[in-house]
Design an enzyme around this catalytic site. Structure first.
Site, PDB file in Angstrom:
ATOM      1  CE1 TYR A 141      -3.068  -2.931   0.069  1.00  8.95           C
ATOM      2  CE2 TYR A 141      -3.929  -2.162   2.152  1.00  8.95           C
ATOM      3  CZ  TYR A 141      -3.980  -3.039   1.092  1.00  8.95           C
ATOM      4  OH  TYR A 141      -4.939  -4.011   1.054  1.00  8.95           O
ATOM      5  CE  LYS A 191       1.307 -17.474  -2.725  1.00 15.96           C
ATOM      6  NZ  LYS A 191       0.556 -18.738  -2.615  1.00 15.96           N
ATOM      7  CG  ASP A 223      -1.973 -19.862  -0.626  1.00 10.40           C
ATOM      8  OD1 ASP A 223      -1.182 -19.633   0.309  1.00 10.40           O
ATOM      9  OD2 ASP A 223      -1.614 -20.413  -1.678  1.00 10.40           O
ATOM     10  CG  ASP A 247      -7.173  -4.277   3.809  1.00  5.26           C
ATOM     11  OD1 ASP A 247      -8.166  -4.260   4.533  1.00  5.26           O
ATOM     12  OD2 ASP A 247      -7.041  -3.531   2.817  1.00  5.26           O
ATOM     13  CG  ASP A 251     -12.660  -6.519   5.748  1.00  7.00           C
ATOM     14  OD1 ASP A 251     -12.294  -5.989   6.812  1.00  7.00           O
ATOM     15  OD2 ASP A 251     -13.195  -5.878   4.819  1.00  7.00           O
TER      16      ASP A 251
END
Ligand code: NAD
Length: 352
Positions: A141, A191, A223, A247, A251
């Site tokens: 970001y 990852k 994942d 992020d 959620d």
């Protein structure tokens, strides 16, 4: 004790839920003999309307000079124009940066009485008590370059996933600190099979793990983590991860609790000024109706007492009052009931 708290109610339901959290804090202050001094400032769309800026330098300075900041939510359709020169979310990013808060903590617990409000099967939700620690000021970001350009007649967009070792170290260390007071287990999510930044993340996390042999450290690919959050959420305790993975996973995790309105968050850094806010947005669809669930903000204020003011007994008292209210069937519209924002807070205050 004496604390100065800056309130940034913001837009939409923000002022409605922050107002109720203040009433809860006032009850705590009188019961436990503390002095909470509140100062209210504008941030987000309301600040754009009044000052032409989502956050003014004065407001940021006031936040920096207080002991902690309690935020409602910012944004709404009125300020959604993508061509606008300022947007409510920019104020939020400037605030996080200005306060130096690099870790976002989101606890997710499923209250037994709300298990049916979650889309998951009840047996999967037993014992779920997770805290996700999301790195907040680095990664994809913020990395540079971040560009969009024409290359040989084709449009090309670039984002950069960049981390310095110290940015990873400080957030992983914070996760280990939290784990010491919990089930002594950290899940580091990356990852590392694909990304170089993740390989560095894993290496740093492993080194911190070696220095903390009392904490069990587990590495999980993002994942796999996304899948296990739904198939076996009780397996996780403290989860630490980089900005974008966090992020998305936070959620996903919020769905477990049944309603966005229930969940709090804390953003912390090395400085003492923490930023506390519910995870939900400004909910324009219900703003002004007085029916928003204030629990996410009330629990955020409990996190403020715990993390910024070290008032563990008082923080636990608020959480226990919320728990008791939910057990007794206290429900706002999002939880399938009919109580107003004010009535929800009254029920919690009565149990404090
Ligand atoms: P939202 O979280 O505002 O709302 C999603 C849904 O959840 C809506 O149906 C809403 O009514 C409901 N909801 C949210 N909080 C609730 C509460 N306390 N009680 C009962 N129901 C609640 O997300 P959105 O609709 O995607 O976004 C609305 C605006 O909020 C947008 O402008 C967005 O940019 C902004 N936003 C701000 C923040 C923030 O300030 N940190 C975070 C997310 C979204």
């Amino acid at each position: 004790m004496n604390f100065k708290i800056t309130l940034l109610p913001g837009d939409g339901i923000g002022p409605e839920v922050v107002g109720e959290a203040v009433r809860v804090l006032e009850k705590v202050a009188s019961k436990y003999n503390h002095d909470f001094n509140f100062q209210e400032r504008l941030m987000g769309g309301c600040s754009i309307d009044k000052y032409g800026k989502s956050i003014t330098d004065e407001t940021l300075a006031d936040c920096q000079a207080s002991d902690s900041v309690l935020l409602g939510a910012v944004g709404g359709p009125k300020w959604d124009d993508p061509n606008a020169k300022d947007r409510p979310e920019r104020g939020l990013l400037a605030l996080r940066k200005g306060l130096g808060v690099f870790a976002n903590l989101r606890p997710v617990k499923v209250h037994p009485a709300l298990i049916d409000a979650s889309p998951l099967k009840p047996e999967k939700l037993k014992g779920v008590d997770i805290i996700v620690v999301r790195e907040l000021t680095g990664g994809l970001y913020f990395g540079q370059p971040k560009t969009r350009e024409m290359v040989a007649g084709k449009e090309r967009a670039v984002d950069t996933l960049e981390y310095y070792d110290y940015e990873i170290k400080r957030v992983v260390e914070l996760a280990f600190q939290l784990a010491k007071g919990r089930r002594k287990k950290v899940t580091s999510v990356d990852k590392a099979n694909i990304l170089e930044s993740s390989r560095m993340w894993r290496q740093i996390a492993s080194n911190i793990g070696k220095a903390n042999p009392d904490i069990e450290l587990e590495h999980t690919l993002v994942d796999t983590a996304a899948m296990r959050l739904i198939t076996a959420p009780a397996w996780m305790d403290v989860v630490v991860t980089e900005n974008m993975f966090g992020d998305i996973l936070t959620d996903e995790a919020s769905v477990l609790a049944g309603s966005m309105g229930m969940l709090p968050s804390a953003s912390l850094g090395q400085a003492t000024v923490g930023l506390y806010e519910p995870i939900h947005g400004s909910a324009p669809d219900i703003a002004g109706k007085g029916i928003a669930n204030p629990i996410g903000t009330i629990l955020s204020s409990a996190m403020m007492l715990r993390h910024s003011f070290k008032l563990e007994v008082e923080a636990t008292a608020i959480e226990a009052a919320v728990d008791a209210a939910i057990t007794d069937g206290v429900r706002s519209a999002d939880l399938g009931g009919a109580l107003t924002t004010r009535q929800m807070a009254d029920e919690i205050i009565n149990r404090l």
